[in-house]
Design a protein around this motif. Structure first.
Motif, PDB file in Angstrom:
ATOM      1  N   VAL A 170       0.709  -1.593  -0.017  1.00  0.00           N
ATOM      2  CA  VAL A 170      -0.107   0.137  -0.143  1.00  0.00           C
ATOM      3  C   VAL A 170       0.714   1.382   0.182  1.00  0.00           C
ATOM      4  N   ALA A 171       1.480   1.279   0.785  1.00  0.00           N
ATOM      5  CA  ALA A 171       2.533   2.296   0.537  1.00  0.00           C
ATOM      6  C   ALA A 171       4.246   1.835   0.740  1.00  0.00           C
ATOM      7  N   GLU A 172       5.178   2.746   0.222  1.00  0.00           N
ATOM      8  CA  GLU A 172       7.109   2.128  -0.053  1.00  0.00           C
ATOM      9  C   GLU A 172       7.259   2.344   0.942  1.00  0.00           C
ATOM     10  N   GLN A 173       7.860   1.291   1.156  1.00  0.00           N
ATOM     11  CA  GLN A 173       9.242   1.401   2.561  1.00  0.00           C
ATOM     12  C   GLN A 173       9.625   2.883   2.604  1.00  0.00           C
ATOM     13  N   THR A 174       8.838   3.540   3.881  1.00  0.00           N
ATOM     14  CA  THR A 174       9.766   4.786   4.112  1.00  0.00           C
ATOM     15  C   THR A 174      10.676   4.914   5.447  1.00  0.00           C
ATOM     16  N   HIS A 175      11.371   6.192   5.713  1.00  0.00           N
ATOM     17  CA  HIS A 175      12.242   6.196   6.768  1.00  0.00           C
ATOM     18  C   HIS A 175      12.166   7.104   7.505  1.00  0.00           C
ATOM     19  N   PHE A 176      12.030   7.416   8.849  1.00  0.00           N
ATOM     20  CA  PHE A 176      11.698   7.934   9.864  1.00  0.00           C
ATOM     21  C   PHE A 176      12.547   8.231  10.731  1.00  0.00           C
ATOM     22  N   GLU A 177      12.609   9.555  11.842  1.00  0.00           N
ATOM     23  CA  GLU A 177      13.451   9.452  12.234  1.00  0.00           C
ATOM     24  C   GLU A 177      13.719   8.627  13.741  1.00  0.00           C
ATOM     25  N   SER A 178      12.177   8.236  13.709  1.00  0.00           N
ATOM     26  CA  SER A 178      11.895   7.805  15.372  1.00  0.00           C
ATOM     27  C   SER A 178      10.853   6.290  14.937  1.00  0.00           C
ATOM     28  N   LEU A 179      10.952   5.669  15.805  1.00  0.00           N
ATOM     29  CA  LEU A 179      10.421   4.487  16.210  1.00  0.00           C
ATOM     30  C   LEU A 179       8.864   4.427  16.212  1.00  0.00           C
ATOM     31  N   ASP A 180       8.530   6.349  16.500  1.00  0.00           N
ATOM     32  CA  ASP A 180       6.935   6.485  17.141  1.00  0.00           C
ATOM     33  C   ASP A 180       6.641   6.922  15.630  1.00  0.00           C
ATOM     34  N   GLU A 181       7.307   7.602  15.023  1.00  0.00           N
ATOM     35  CA  GLU A 181       7.171   8.500  13.390  1.00  0.00           C
ATOM     36  C   GLU A 181       6.341   7.506  12.766  1.00  0.00           C
ATOM     37  N   ALA A 182       7.335   6.361  12.548  1.00  0.00           N
ATOM     38  CA  ALA A 182       7.218   5.285  11.734  1.00  0.00           C
ATOM     39  C   ALA A 182       5.997   4.606  12.168  1.00  0.00           C
ATOM     40  N   LYS A 183       5.640   4.378  13.225  1.00  0.00           N
ATOM     41  CA  LYS A 183       4.190   3.446  13.373  1.00  0.00           C
ATOM     42  C   LYS A 183       2.886   4.199  13.137  1.00  0.00           C
ATOM     43  N   ALA A 184       3.039   5.546  13.848  1.00  0.00           N
ATOM     44  CA  ALA A 184       1.763   6.743  12.999  1.00  0.00           C
ATOM     45  C   ALA A 184       2.035   6.441  12.144  1.00  0.00           C
ATOM     46  N   HIS A 185       3.151   6.065  10.990  1.00  0.00           N
ATOM     47  CA  HIS A 185       2.731   6.642   9.558  1.00  0.00           C
ATOM     48  C   HIS A 185       2.003   5.272   9.329  1.00  0.00           C
ATOM     49  N   ALA A 186       2.764   4.457   9.094  1.00  0.00           N
ATOM     50  CA  ALA A 186       2.040   2.810   9.130  1.00  0.00           C
ATOM     51  C   ALA A 186       0.133   2.672   9.491  1.00  0.00           C
ATOM     52  N   LYS A 187      -0.052   3.480  11.193  1.00  0.00           N
ATOM     53  CA  LYS A 187      -0.851   2.682  10.961  1.00  0.00           C
ATOM     54  C   LYS A 187      -2.375   4.067  10.341  1.00  0.00           C
ATOM     55  N   THR A 188      -1.245   4.609   9.816  1.00  0.00           N
ATOM     56  CA  THR A 188      -2.325   6.158   9.179  1.00  0.00           C
ATOM     57  C   THR A 188      -2.431   5.221   7.683  1.00  0.00           C
ATOM     58  N   VAL A 189      -1.823   4.944   6.966  1.00  0.00           N
ATOM     59  CA  VAL A 189      -1.599   4.787   5.363  1.00  0.00           C
ATOM     60  C   VAL A 189      -2.743   3.170   5.685  1.00  0.00           C
ATOM     61  N   ARG A 190      -2.367   2.303   6.169  1.00  0.00           N
ATOM     62  CA  ARG A 190      -3.317   0.581   6.856  1.00  0.00           C
ATOM     63  C   ARG A 190      -4.937   1.853   7.156  1.00  0.00           C
ATOM     64  N   ALA A 191      -5.312   2.644   7.795  1.00  0.00           N
ATOM     65  CA  ALA A 191      -6.578   3.061   8.026  1.00  0.00           C
ATOM     66  C   ALA A 191      -7.011   3.916   7.343  1.00  0.00           C
ATOM     67  N   GLN A 192      -6.322   4.224   6.301  1.00  0.00           N
ATOM     68  CA  GLN A 192      -6.900   4.686   4.883  1.00  0.00           C
ATOM     69  C   GLN A 192      -7.421   4.245   4.301  1.00  0.00           C
ATOM     70  N   ALA A 193      -6.313   2.459   3.939  1.00  0.00           N
ATOM     71  CA  ALA A 193      -6.739   1.805   2.605  1.00  0.00           C
ATOM     72  C   ALA A 193      -7.564   0.963   3.357  1.00  0.00           C
ATOM     73  N   LEU A 194      -8.236   0.525   4.871  1.00  0.00           N
ATOM     74  CA  LEU A 194      -9.440   0.326   4.819  1.00  0.00           C
ATOM     75  C   LEU A 194     -10.400   0.894   5.035  1.00  0.00           C
ATOM     76  N   LYS A 195     -10.347   2.501   5.066  1.00  0.00           N
ATOM     77  CA  LYS A 195     -11.734   2.217   3.962  1.00  0.00           C
ATOM     78  C   LYS A 195     -12.407   2.171   2.416  1.00  0.00           C
ATOM     79  N   HIS A 196     -11.510   1.493   1.976  1.00  0.00           N
ATOM     80  CA  HIS A 196     -11.631   0.700   0.771  1.00  0.00           C
ATOM     81  C   HIS A 196     -11.379  -0.773   0.540  1.00  0.00           C
ATOM     82  N   GLU A 197     -12.380  -1.402  -0.424  1.00  0.00           N
ATOM     83  CA  GLU A 197     -12.831  -2.325  -0.697  1.00  0.00           C
ATOM     84  C   GLU A 197     -11.811  -2.314  -2.218  1.00  0.00           C
TER      85      GLU A 197
END
Length: 231
Positions: A90-117
């Motif tokens: 769903v989203a290409e591998q992306t680098h973030f400065e911290s673990l928390d930022e990476a987790k937040a990004h992954a959860k946001t992308v997943r939430a967007q994907a879950l809106k659609h079938e």
């Protein structure tokens, strides 16, 4: 005379272990934050090796994966949708400065994907341009469809519902010459930047009035910092 022990008033019968009524506690415990659980309650399983820690979180068939590596700072995040016929990144591998930022990004992308079938169009299906010969999933709910002589984009029900009514196409089919641009502009956040940039050029040329009325009214909604009516 035999004495009868009477139950004190207000105490339920049933012995010393009889249930009594208690008021609800006034304190609500927040989810415990640990390496395996975030403050919002998201759970992660841990994996990895001597160099890496891999955090995995799956929700309704979509997996968020966040990796830290002792050989580099920060963390990397990616999201894979397993609901379709084939796994979809769903989203290409992306680098973030911290673990928390990476987790937040992954959860946001997943939430967007879950809106659609997914679309679930296969070779042999009928399309407005003939029998489908090949398909390619561009994003969740957006498939490129190819036939012997033509093609275009097929949107899922939820994707098609987000198209402005002035740009709508029957049953979510957007042919490949011009109409595809309307779908790409609407769902720009889930498609490659160069693909969307070309869509804006096509829309300006073939749908100038609709483009100005729809995109010009709210450029930020369609990923633009400023509106350019000609191009």
């Amino acid at each position: 005379m035999t004495e009868i022990s009477r139950q004190p008033k207000g105490i339920p019968v049933g012995g010393q272990f009889a249930a009594t009524t208690h008021s609800e506690p006034g304190i609500v415990l927040e989810p415990k934050v640990t390496p395996g659980q975030d403050a919002d309650g998201t759970r992660w399983t841990l994996d990895g090796d001597e160099y890496t820690d891999v955090y995995l979180s799956s929700e309704n068939g979509i997996e968020a994966r966040v990796t830290t590596d002792i050989r580099e700072a920060g963390a990397r995040a990616t999201v894979v949708d397993f609901r379709g016929r084939h796994p979809l990144e769903v989203a290409e591998q992306t680098h973030f400065e911290s673990l928390d930022e990476a987790k937040a990004h992954a959860k946001t992308v997943r939430a967007q994907a879950l809106k659609h079938e997914h679309v679930y169009i296969s070779p042999g299906f009928r399309s407005p341009w003939g029998k489908v010969q090949e398909t390619k999933t561009l994003a969740v709910g957006i498939d490129a469809v190819y036939t012997a002589g033509h093609g275009g984009l097929k949107l899922s029900h939820t994707r098609a519902a987000e198209i402005d009514p002035a740009w709508a196409e029957p049953a979510g089919w957007f042919e490949e010459d011009c109409a595809w641009a309307k779908a790409a502009i609407t769902h720009h956040q889930d498609l490659p930047a160069n693909y969307v940039a070309e869509a804006h050029k096509i829309a300006r040329r073939w749908y100038p009035e609709e483009y100005e009325a729809i995109v010009g009214k709210d450029p930020a909604r369609y990923g633009l910092k400023e509106f350019t009516p000609q191009g």
